[in-house]
Enzyme design. Structure first.
Site, PDB file in Angstrom:
ATOM      1  N   SER A  38       4.733   6.897   2.257  1.00 28.79           N
ATOM      2  CA  SER A  38       5.278   5.626   2.751  1.00 28.79           C
ATOM      3  C   SER A  38       4.689   4.488   1.941  1.00 28.79           C
ATOM      4  CB  SER A  38       4.872   5.385   4.214  1.00 28.79           C
ATOM      5  OG  SER A  38       5.218   6.479   5.023  1.00 28.79           O
ATOM      6  N   ASN A  91       0.843  -1.193   0.000  1.00 28.11           N
ATOM      7  CA  ASN A  91       0.000   0.000   0.000  1.00 28.11           C
ATOM      8  C   ASN A  91       0.876   1.239   0.000  1.00 28.11           C
ATOM      9  OD1 ASN A  91      -2.421   1.558   0.214  1.00 28.11           O
ATOM     10  ND2 ASN A  91      -2.023   1.841   2.407  1.00 28.11           N
ATOM     11  N   ASP A 106      -2.774   0.412   8.101  1.00 27.72           N
ATOM     12  CA  ASP A 106      -1.624   1.332   7.969  1.00 27.72           C
ATOM     13  C   ASP A 106      -0.454   0.985   8.898  1.00 27.72           C
ATOM     14  OD1 ASP A 106      -2.740   2.869   5.946  1.00 27.72           O
ATOM     15  OD2 ASP A 106      -3.549   4.380   7.298  1.00 27.72           O
TER      16      ASP A 106
END
Ligand code: GRF
Length: 197
Positions: free
Chosen positions: A141, A107, A150
């Site tokens: 990130s 991600n 996350d």
């Protein structure tokens, strides 16, 4: 060559940077499909343009969550996905998919995680929070997706200076430029580690 399935819910500019990298040879992978939870989005237009197969799927179409999960898993299996790449996908990835593709889902997030990650931190909210906190540095990130939102291991980050004159939109745009450079590179490096095993 490894097979990538991209998930996107919006404009898909990161999806485009991944397409471009496969076309110019800097990313040695085959994009076998795009999964979206919404129709009518720009990411789907991009997929059509490059004749990338599409699946639009939303849990709301299913009576049972389990049937939704199974449909997703089946499609990923049919496409022989080696790696799932989330590029602005705004829905939760089912736990069963995360477990079936352990360490095989990446991600990108528009902040320097662990800062400004987790619930509520998506889109422009992230950049607003950075400006409100008067941070002088932000960025993006890329991380491996785990069941905790996350919070999976971070693979790479790019830093972007926050300017005093910044609006959330201006900061978002500068970070997005870095996302486009970083994501294809990290995917290529990450896929290369698959060959070592
Ligand atoms: C990016 O900012 C990404 O970091 C976040 O969602 C946004 C997607 O943008 N996860 P796009 O659809 O790739 O243009």
């Amino acid at each position: 060559m490894k097979n990538i399935v991209v998930f996107a819910s919006g404009s898909g500019s990161n999806f485009q940077s991944i397409i471009d990298a496969t076309q110019n040879g800097s990313l040695n992978a085959h994009i076998v499909g795009l999964i979206s939870n919404k129709s009518g989005i720009k990411a789907l237009e991009r997929a059509e343009k490059y004749r990338i197969p599409i699946l639009v799927i939303s849990e709301s179409e299913f009576h049972e969550y389990k049937a939704y999960e199974q449909q997703l898993l089946l499609q990923l299996e049919n496409w022989k996905a080696d790696l799932i790449v989330l590029a602005g996908y705004l829905r939760k990835i089912p736990g069963s998919v995360i477990r079936a593709y352990e360490n095989r889902i990446l991600n990108i997030h528009p902040s320097l995680l662990p800062k400004y990650g987790g619930k509520g931190f998506y889109g422009i909210n992230v950049h607003r929070a950075v400006l409100e906190a008067k941070d002088t540095i932000s960025g993006c990130s890329i991380h491996i997706v785990s069941e905790e939102y996350d919070k999976g291991p971070i693979l790479e980050q790019a830093k972007v200076n926050v300017l005093v004159s910044d609006t959330p939109e201006a900061l978002a745009a500068r970070i997005l430029e870095q996302e486009h450079l970083l994501y294809p590179k990290v995917i290529e490096t990450y896929l290369n580690t698959f060959n070592e095993n």
